[in-house]
Design a protein around this motif. Structure first.
Motif, PDB file in Angstrom:
ATOM      1  N   LYS A 233       0.849  -1.185   0.000  1.00  0.00           N
ATOM      2  CA  LYS A 233       0.000   0.000   0.000  1.00  0.00           C
ATOM      3  C   LYS A 233       0.885   1.236   0.000  1.00  0.00           C
ATOM      4  O   LYS A 233       1.720   1.430   0.877  1.00  0.00           O
ATOM      5  CB  LYS A 233      -0.917   0.019   1.218  1.00  0.00           C
ATOM      6  N   ALA A 234       0.704   2.078  -1.008  1.00  0.00           N
ATOM      7  CA  ALA A 234       1.491   3.297  -1.141  1.00  0.00           C
ATOM      8  C   ALA A 234       0.593   4.518  -0.983  1.00  0.00           C
ATOM      9  O   ALA A 234      -0.616   4.461  -1.215  1.00  0.00           O
ATOM     10  CB  ALA A 234       2.188   3.334  -2.499  1.00  0.00           C
ATOM     11  N   SER A 235       1.209   5.615  -0.569  1.00  0.00           N
ATOM     12  CA  SER A 235       0.499   6.885  -0.430  1.00  0.00           C
ATOM     13  C   SER A 235       1.020   7.866  -1.469  1.00  0.00           C
ATOM     14  O   SER A 235       2.237   8.045  -1.607  1.00  0.00           O
ATOM     15  CB  SER A 235       0.725   7.460   0.978  1.00  0.00           C
ATOM     16  N   PHE A 236       0.109   8.483  -2.200  1.00  0.00           N
ATOM     17  CA  PHE A 236       0.467   9.503  -3.182  1.00  0.00           C
ATOM     18  C   PHE A 236       0.074  10.852  -2.603  1.00  0.00           C
ATOM     19  O   PHE A 236      -1.099  11.086  -2.304  1.00  0.00           O
ATOM     20  CB  PHE A 236      -0.231   9.225  -4.512  1.00  0.00           C
ATOM     21  N   ILE A 237       1.076  11.722  -2.427  1.00  0.00           N
ATOM     22  CA  ILE A 237       0.913  12.922  -1.618  1.00  0.00           C
ATOM     23  C   ILE A 237       1.063  14.178  -2.463  1.00  0.00           C
ATOM     24  O   ILE A 237       2.054  14.346  -3.179  1.00  0.00           O
ATOM     25  CB  ILE A 237       1.947  12.928  -0.473  1.00  0.00           C
ATOM     26  N   ASP A 238       0.070  15.050  -2.378  1.00  0.00           N
ATOM     27  CA  ASP A 238       0.146  16.339  -3.075  1.00  0.00           C
ATOM     28  C   ASP A 238       1.258  17.187  -2.463  1.00  0.00           C
ATOM     29  O   ASP A 238       1.371  17.302  -1.232  1.00  0.00           O
ATOM     30  CB  ASP A 238      -1.183  17.096  -2.944  1.00  0.00           C
ATOM     31  N   GLY A 239       2.086  17.775  -3.325  1.00  0.00           N
ATOM     32  CA  GLY A 239       3.091  18.717  -2.853  1.00  0.00           C
ATOM     33  C   GLY A 239       4.340  18.107  -2.273  1.00  0.00           C
ATOM     34  O   GLY A 239       5.181  18.835  -1.723  1.00  0.00           O
ATOM     35  N   LEU A 240       4.511  16.789  -2.372  1.00  0.00           N
ATOM     36  CA  LEU A 240       5.720  16.158  -1.861  1.00  0.00           C
ATOM     37  C   LEU A 240       6.936  16.752  -2.574  1.00  0.00           C
ATOM     38  O   LEU A 240       6.938  16.877  -3.801  1.00  0.00           O
ATOM     39  CB  LEU A 240       5.663  14.645  -2.084  1.00  0.00           C
ATOM     40  N   ILE A 241       7.967  17.120  -1.825  1.00  0.00           N
ATOM     41  CA  ILE A 241       9.101  17.809  -2.448  1.00  0.00           C
ATOM     42  C   ILE A 241      10.117  16.837  -3.046  1.00  0.00           C
ATOM     43  O   ILE A 241      11.055  17.259  -3.723  1.00  0.00           O
ATOM     44  CB  ILE A 241       9.810  18.755  -1.453  1.00  0.00           C
ATOM     45  N   TYR A 242       9.958  15.528  -2.793  1.00  0.00           N
ATOM     46  CA  TYR A 242      10.810  14.509  -3.392  1.00  0.00           C
ATOM     47  C   TYR A 242       9.984  13.654  -4.351  1.00  0.00           C
ATOM     48  O   TYR A 242       8.750  13.707  -4.346  1.00  0.00           O
ATOM     49  CB  TYR A 242      11.415  13.593  -2.319  1.00  0.00           C
ATOM     50  N   ASP A 243      10.674  12.818  -5.144  1.00  0.00           N
ATOM     51  CA  ASP A 243       9.953  11.802  -5.913  1.00  0.00           C
ATOM     52  C   ASP A 243       9.173  10.908  -4.962  1.00  0.00           C
ATOM     53  O   ASP A 243       8.041  10.528  -5.231  1.00  0.00           O
ATOM     54  CB  ASP A 243      10.918  10.939  -6.719  1.00  0.00           C
ATOM     55  N   GLY A 244       9.832  10.555  -3.846  1.00  0.00           N
ATOM     56  CA  GLY A 244       9.174   9.700  -2.878  1.00  0.00           C
ATOM     57  C   GLY A 244       9.997   9.508  -1.627  1.00  0.00           C
ATOM     58  O   GLY A 244      11.140   9.978  -1.524  1.00  0.00           O
ATOM     59  N   ILE A 245       9.402   8.829  -0.677  1.00  0.00           N
ATOM     60  CA  ILE A 245      10.028   8.501   0.610  1.00  0.00           C
ATOM     61  C   ILE A 245       9.698   7.056   0.916  1.00  0.00           C
ATOM     62  O   ILE A 245       8.537   6.636   0.768  1.00  0.00           O
ATOM     63  CB  ILE A 245       9.485   9.381   1.747  1.00  0.00           C
ATOM     64  N   VAL A 246      10.694   6.278   1.323  1.00  0.00           N
ATOM     65  CA  VAL A 246      10.425   4.909   1.751  1.00  0.00           C
ATOM     66  C   VAL A 246      11.039   4.660   3.120  1.00  0.00           C
ATOM     67  O   VAL A 246      12.057   5.251   3.476  1.00  0.00           O
ATOM     68  CB  VAL A 246      10.971   3.858   0.749  1.00  0.00           C
ATOM     69  N   SER A 247      10.386   3.796   3.878  1.00  0.00           N
ATOM     70  CA  SER A 247      10.930   3.383   5.161  1.00  0.00           C
ATOM     71  C   SER A 247      12.108   2.442   4.933  1.00  0.00           C
ATOM     72  O   SER A 247      12.422   2.063   3.806  1.00  0.00           O
ATOM     73  CB  SER A 247       9.846   2.704   6.001  1.00  0.00           C
ATOM     74  N   LEU A 248      12.743   2.052   6.018  1.00  0.00           N
ATOM     75  CA  LEU A 248      13.983   1.281   5.918  1.00  0.00           C
ATOM     76  C   LEU A 248      13.785  -0.209   6.114  1.00  0.00           C
ATOM     77  O   LEU A 248      14.514  -1.029   5.546  1.00  0.00           O
ATOM     78  CB  LEU A 248      14.972   1.817   6.960  1.00  0.00           C
ATOM     79  N   ASN A 249      12.773  -0.611   6.885  1.00  0.00           N
ATOM     80  CA  ASN A 249      12.680  -1.991   7.378  1.00  0.00           C
ATOM     81  C   ASN A 249      12.580  -3.035   6.269  1.00  0.00           C
ATOM     82  O   ASN A 249      13.099  -4.144   6.395  1.00  0.00           O
ATOM     83  CB  ASN A 249      11.479  -2.132   8.315  1.00  0.00           C
ATOM     84  N   TRP A 250      11.941  -2.693   5.145  1.00  0.00           N
ATOM     85  CA  TRP A 250      11.723  -3.673   4.066  1.00  0.00           C
ATOM     86  C   TRP A 250      12.969  -3.889   3.218  1.00  0.00           C
ATOM     87  O   TRP A 250      13.067  -4.879   2.490  1.00  0.00           O
ATOM     88  CB  TRP A 250      10.578  -3.216   3.164  1.00  0.00           C
ATOM     89  N   ILE A 251      13.930  -2.987   3.317  1.00  0.00           N
ATOM     90  CA  ILE A 251      15.110  -3.055   2.446  1.00  0.00           C
ATOM     91  C   ILE A 251      16.017  -4.217   2.821  1.00  0.00           C
ATOM     92  O   ILE A 251      16.635  -4.846   1.951  1.00  0.00           O
ATOM     93  CB  ILE A 251      15.867  -1.709   2.484  1.00  0.00           C
ATOM     94  N   GLY A 252      16.093  -4.544   4.104  1.00  0.00           N
ATOM     95  CA  GLY A 252      16.927  -5.665   4.538  1.00  0.00           C
ATOM     96  C   GLY A 252      16.885  -5.824   6.039  1.00  0.00           C
ATOM     97  O   GLY A 252      16.390  -4.950   6.757  1.00  0.00           O
TER      98      GLY A 252
END
Length: 275
Positions: free
Chosen positions: A241-260
């Motif tokens: 589940k992803a959130s699409f946010i109006d006005g986000l100043i980056y392409d996106g933000i992801v948390s760390l836990n799923w990466i490894g």
């Protein structure tokens, strides 16, 4: 500037239900509970905790930045004598103070204290390991190396980014944010159309800022097929589940836990190593 730990050492951490990493640290020898936040940019303490420390030297200038949602914040800057996190000693760190209630949490520790100290977040054993040159060499041989883009703003705040493929369609640069909690995937709403997101079927939220309730952010929540590291296809999540946010100043933000389960950050070499 933080002193480098030449021998490998570690500190334990606790995880909140939301997935925040809580560590012990001392500011001017006063211990508190802090969120270890790779997305914070600037180290922050609460007003209540600052009152326990006593008077801090306030700088004449300030720092104006933007939250990822586009909300502008201007922060007064203060000089502390020391910030101690295990064997890492950051002498004369710069921090900010906010009159905000974080419950039992006394503030946020940013990456500013780790510009010259590689470290590993070990989710399995719940500890942060301060790596030596020797241990880092071993990790580099066995882990997946992912290039980081490091944004240091005016010598006062640090944010780190990496490139990811979304739905095998778009290559986007995401902020890596351990302070977001677990399983967080946020993207600028301008990518709704390129990713063929149906906003009619998405869950729409209007969220007020905790800093200024009059500032509200519109968010669309829906599932996406996959997010994959551009540098390593083994670092991937599917049907999240992803959130699409109006006005986000980056392409996106992801948390760390799923990466490894064990993730090493080496800001000197600008890379993240995933085991």
């Amino acid at each position: 500037m933080a002193s480098t730990s030449y021998a490998q050492s570690s500190i334990p951490f606790k995880m909140t239900q939301e997935g925040h990493i809580i560590i012990k640290a001392k500011v001017n020898d006063i211990e508190g509970n802090f969120i270890f936040d790779t997305g914070a940019g600037l180290t922050l303490i609460t007003k209540a905790f600052s009152e326990r420390i006593g008077k801090l030297h306030k700088q004449d200038g300030s720092f104006t930045g933007f939250r990822a949602t586009g909300e502008q914040l201007t922060a007064d800057l203060y000089d502390a004598h020391s910030l101690v996190i295990g064997t890492v000693i950051d002498k004369n760190p710069v921090l900010t103070i906010f009159d905000i209630n974080l419950g039992s949490i006394d503030g946020l520790i940013s990456l500013m204290s780790f510009k010259e100290q590689p470290f590993t977040i070990d989710y399995i054993n719940k500890k942060i390991i301060f790596e030596s040159d020797k241990s880092l060499s071993i990790i580099r041989k066995s882990g997946q190396q992912i290039p980081l883009q490091v944004n240091e703003s005016r010598g006062k705040a640090i944010t780190v980014f990496a490139y990811f493929r979304v739905n095998d369609n778009l290559t986007l640069q995401f902020s890596i944010d351990s302070g977001a909690g677990n399983d967080v995937y946020r993207m600028n709403s301008k990518f709704i159309s390129p990713l063929s997101i149906d906003t009619v079927k998405a869950n729409k939220l209007v969220i007020p800022s905790e800093f200024n309730p009059e500032v509200k952010t519109i968010i669309y929540q829906t599932n996406i097929k996959s997010i994959t590291s551009k540098a390593s296809s083994t670092v991937q999540c599917q049907n999240v589940k992803a959130s699409f946010i109006d006005g986000l100043i980056y392409d996106g933000i992801v948390s760390l836990n799923w990466i490894g389960k064990r993730i090493t950050f080496d800001l000197i070499r600008r890379e993240m190593i995933v085991l």
